[in-house]
Design a protein around this motif. Structure first.
Motif, short mmCIF file in Angstrom:
data_model
loop_
_atom_site.label_atom_id
_atom_site.label_comp_id
_atom_site.label_asym_id
_atom_site.label_seq_id
_atom_site.Cartn_x
_atom_site.Cartn_y
_atom_site.Cartn_z
N VAL A 447 -22.99 96.52 14.95
CA VAL A 447 -22.42 97.64 15.69
C VAL A 447 -22.27 97.20 17.15
O VAL A 447 -23.27 97.11 17.87
CB VAL A 447 -23.29 98.90 15.61
CG1 VAL A 447 -22.62 100.05 16.37
CG2 VAL A 447 -23.54 99.29 14.16
N PRO A 448 -21.04 96.92 17.61
CA PRO A 448 -20.85 96.47 18.98
C PRO A 448 -20.70 97.65 19.94
O PRO A 448 -20.64 98.81 19.52
CB PRO A 448 -19.55 95.68 18.90
CG PRO A 448 -18.77 96.38 17.84
CD PRO A 448 -19.79 96.87 16.84
N GLN A 449 -20.64 97.33 21.22
CA GLN A 449 -20.43 98.36 22.23
C GLN A 449 -19.06 99.01 22.07
O GLN A 449 -18.93 100.23 22.10
CB GLN A 449 -20.57 97.76 23.63
CG GLN A 449 -20.34 98.77 24.75
CD GLN A 449 -20.50 98.13 26.12
OE1 GLN A 449 -20.85 96.97 26.24
NE2 GLN A 449 -20.23 98.90 27.17
N GLU A 450 -18.03 98.18 21.90
CA GLU A 450 -16.67 98.68 21.66
C GLU A 450 -16.42 98.63 20.17
O GLU A 450 -15.95 97.63 19.63
CB GLU A 450 -15.65 97.82 22.42
CG GLU A 450 -15.77 97.89 23.93
CD GLU A 450 -15.41 99.26 24.47
OE1 GLU A 450 -14.63 99.98 23.81
OE2 GLU A 450 -15.92 99.63 25.54
N THR A 451 -16.77 99.69 19.49
CA THR A 451 -16.69 99.69 18.04
C THR A 451 -15.26 99.85 17.56
O THR A 451 -14.39 100.36 18.28
CB THR A 451 -17.57 100.80 17.45
OG1 THR A 451 -17.67 100.62 16.03
CG2 THR A 451 -16.98 102.17 17.76
N THR A 452 -15.01 99.42 16.33
CA THR A 452 -13.67 99.50 15.74
C THR A 452 -13.55 100.77 14.91
O THR A 452 -14.31 100.97 13.96
CB THR A 452 -13.41 98.27 14.85
OG1 THR A 452 -13.49 97.09 15.64
CG2 THR A 452 -12.03 98.36 14.21
N ILE A 453 -12.61 101.63 15.29
CA ILE A 453 -12.33 102.85 14.54
C ILE A 453 -10.88 102.80 14.08
O ILE A 453 -9.97 102.59 14.89
CB ILE A 453 -12.57 104.12 15.39
CG1 ILE A 453 -14.01 104.15 15.91
CG2 ILE A 453 -12.26 105.37 14.58
CD1 ILE A 453 -15.07 104.27 14.84
N LEU A 454 -10.66 102.98 12.79
CA LEU A 454 -9.32 102.92 12.23
C LEU A 454 -8.56 104.22 12.46
O LEU A 454 -9.17 105.28 12.60
CB LEU A 454 -9.38 102.63 10.73
CG LEU A 454 -10.19 101.41 10.27
CD1 LEU A 454 -10.15 101.32 8.76
CD2 LEU A 454 -9.64 100.15 10.90
N ASP A 455 -7.25 104.12 12.45
CA ASP A 455 -6.40 105.30 12.54
C ASP A 455 -6.29 105.91 11.15
O ASP A 455 -5.38 105.63 10.38
CB ASP A 455 -5.01 104.93 13.07
CG ASP A 455 -4.12 106.15 13.25
OD1 ASP A 455 -4.65 107.28 13.18
OD2 ASP A 455 -2.90 105.98 13.47
N GLY A 456 -7.27 106.72 10.80
CA GLY A 456 -7.31 107.33 9.48
C GLY A 456 -8.31 108.46 9.49
O GLY A 456 -8.61 109.05 10.53
N THR A 457 -8.85 108.78 8.34
CA THR A 457 -9.84 109.85 8.24
C THR A 457 -11.24 109.30 8.51
O THR A 457 -11.47 108.08 8.48
CB THR A 457 -9.81 110.49 6.85
OG1 THR A 457 -10.23 109.51 5.88
CG2 THR A 457 -8.41 110.98 6.51
N ALA A 458 -12.16 110.21 8.73
CA ALA A 458 -13.56 109.80 8.90
C ALA A 458 -14.05 109.10 7.63
O ALA A 458 -14.78 108.10 7.71
CB ALA A 458 -14.42 111.03 9.20
#
Length: 585
Positions: A447-458
């Motif tokens: 888990v990095p400081q700038e986490t990767t979140i996809l353009d989609g649902t939770a």
């Protein structure tokens, strides 16, 4: 050689040797499909030629101005006699319709196969590069600009696909041209020879366009990469750009690049259309001259002259299409070269520690050990040294040190992203390299400081790289203090937006922690995961981590240590590249 090299390298790529490499890659991709296309092209060209030859006895039988196809009539009469048929107008017309129908059917098969081959070949190139990138060492990937890689995966491979289409069209045109020339030679060798001489002269006059096509193809590759780079950097820094009011400067830069891109495309198009126009005008003059020679000098029969004019009316545009097709190939080759060199580099720097399927991934039972480890950054003199560090299993350990001290490099070594220059890393008694090939990375969650979140649902974000039941998802949300996701308007099926813009920083981190826990890791790494959060969100994540104590090995990387009391079992200090040993808290 660097695939994203300078313009000189790109300009040299449009060579006959590079064209042979392209043809070799296409041939090895699908020999059967290429052979099928060759066969259908040859058969379609032969039926087209046979149809023209049949026009001579057909015109003779129709009584067109005294015939002129008597010799051909005798030949066809003899051929039909072998199968018990006689040559008459009805038979000739039926044969003509059969030949046209056969040519149409062969052309339909050829065109469908050609389009399928072009699309599949483009997908093959794209997947080959994607696989090479995925299998490459981390160090090699970090030296590549992501916009360059994206540009090759999209624009360059699309250009190669377009070039493949023009190659297949060129093959068709070249075979038809050869057959038309053969038929014309049978009717009048002298007139055909004159046509060949004039066509060769036109070819020589317009050959300079090949050089322009090569050069503009290289320039187009360079300009396109610049556009991708600028666009990606603009989108990544959109918030800062708007805060500083620098939209105008960015638009001006982008306008300059697109202007250069348009200029390269227009220059090539200017050359291509000039070739077509020259062949049209030259073809009309040649056709007029050949008609005069055939009538007033050679006194060809009218039927032969009509067929010859029809042949030359098709032949001269075909020569134009051959030359423009060759120019399209030269124009495409720099894009193919970039793809080829990038794939070769990726394969050369393939990660030898990639997981080999089969067997169970090793478990961490006692400790992660680093002994006499040293690593020098390839682009600087900064060195990270770990004389002796033993991180106990099932303990929570803090890696503490100021920014730039080497903490992230230490993590990269532990994860196996980069190999040490000296020393050894072990997982219990197993060398880390061997553990990695056995699937150790599947037991790591990061888990990095700038986490990767996809353009989609939770839900899609939670299941990215994971397989989990509803019960397992609920359990991970509870342990990560991320049960707020269930209270969203559509629950876990709520759209979180690009890069998670509809979530706060703390919410994104807790979602990322829940996703990490769904991996059921042996090693959980939190790399400055709370450094940018407010106290409430930081407290929520720390309490979640506290609840995981003893269930897995946890590494908390931070430059702050005042909030670690009561949370960790031990720590390792990192300062100026020197990694200290593990000491109890």
């Amino acid at each position: 050689m660097d695939a994203m090299g300078d313009l000189n390298v790109q300009g040299q790529s449009a060579t006959p040797a590079e064209l042979r490499r392209f043809l070799k890659v296409l041939w090895h991709f699908d020999r059967r499909a290429v052979a099928f296309l060759l066969t259908t092209n040859i058969l379609a060209a032969l039926t087209a030629g046979a149809g023209f030859v049949l026009l001579l006895p057909l015109l003779s039988l129709a009584g067109v101005m005294g015939a002129g196809g008597d010799g051909w009539s005798a030949t066809f009469e003899a051929m039909l006699g072998t199968v018990g048929l006689h040559l008459n107008l009805a038979t000739a017309l039926i044969l003509f319709v059969v030949l046209v129908g056969l040519q149409t059917w062969l052309t339909l098969l050829r065109d469908r196969q050609s389009q399928a081959l072009q699309l599949r070949f483009g997908d093959h190139l794209r997947l080959t590069l994607y696989h090479a990138m995925a299998a490459a060492r981390w160090r090699w990937l970090t030296r590549r600009h992501s916009a360059d890689l994206l540009g090759v995966l999209t624009n360059d491979i699309q250009r190669v696909g377009s070039g493949t289409f023009h190659l297949l069209q060129l093959l068709t045109t070249a075979l038809l041209t050869t057959v038309y020339l053969g038929v014309a030679l049978l009717i009048s060798p002298f007139v055909t020879a004159l046509a060949l001489v004039t066509g060769a002269l036109l070819w020589l006059v317009l050959r300079r366009g090949d050089t322009v096509a090569k050069h503009s193809g290289a320039l187009l590759s360079q300009a396109t990469r610049g556009m991708f780079t600028l666009a990606q950097e603009f989108l990544a820094a959109m918030k800062l750009t708007k805060i500083h009011g620098e939209e105008g400067e960015n638009v001006a830069l982008f306008e300059g690049i697109t202007s250069r891109l348009r200029g390269h495309q227009l220059r090539f198009n200017h050359v291509r259309t000039r070739v077509m126009a020259t062949y049209k005008i030259g073809g009309a003059l040649v056709l007029a001259g050949l008609t005069w020679v055939a009538l007033d000098v050679l006194h060809l029969p009218t039927a032969s002259l009509l067929v010859l004019i029809a042949l030359f009316a098709k032949l001269l545009p075909s020569l134009s299409q051959v030359q423009t097709g060759i120019q399209q190939l030269w124009h495409m080759l720099p894009a193919f070269t970039t793809w080829r060199l990038l794939v070769a580099e990726g394969e050369e720097h393939a990660d030898p520690t990639r997981h080999v399927p089969g067997g169970e991934a090793p478990a961490l039972l006692r400790a992660i050990a680093l002994e006499a480890v040293a690593y020098r950054h390839p682009t600087s003199d900064f060195v990270v040294n770990a004389a002796e560090l033993h991180i106990p299993a099932r303990a929570t350990t803090a890696i503490v040190g100021p920014s730039g001290s080497g903490k992230t490099t230490l993590l990269d070594l532990i994860c196996g992203l980069i190999p040490p220059d000296h020393g050894a890393l072990r997982l219990d008694d197993l060398p880390l390299e061997q553990a990695l090939t056995q699937g150790w990375r599947s037991k790591i969650a990061y888990v990095p400081q700038e986490t990767t979140i996809l353009d989609g649902t939770a839900r899609e974000n939670l299941l990215w790289g994971n397989r989990a039941s509803e019960e397992e998802i609920a359990d991970a949300l509870r342990h990560a203090a991320a049960e707020f996701l269930l209270a969203l308007p559509q629950g876990l099926d709520t759209q979180v937006g690009e890069r998670g813009v509809r979530l706060s920083g703390g919410e994104k981190q807790r979602l990322a922690l829940a996703r990490a826990l769904l991996r059921r890791p042996e090693l959980l790494i939190l790399d400055e995961a709370t450094s940018a959060l407010d106290r409430d969100n930081e407290r929520a994540i720390l309490e979640a981590v506290r609840g995981l104590h003893g269930q897995m090995t946890i590494l908390i990387v931070t430059h702050r240590h005042e909030w670690l009391d009561g949370l960790i079992d031990g720590r390792a200090e990192v300062a100026a590249g020197v990694v200290g040993g593990w000491s109890p808290a």
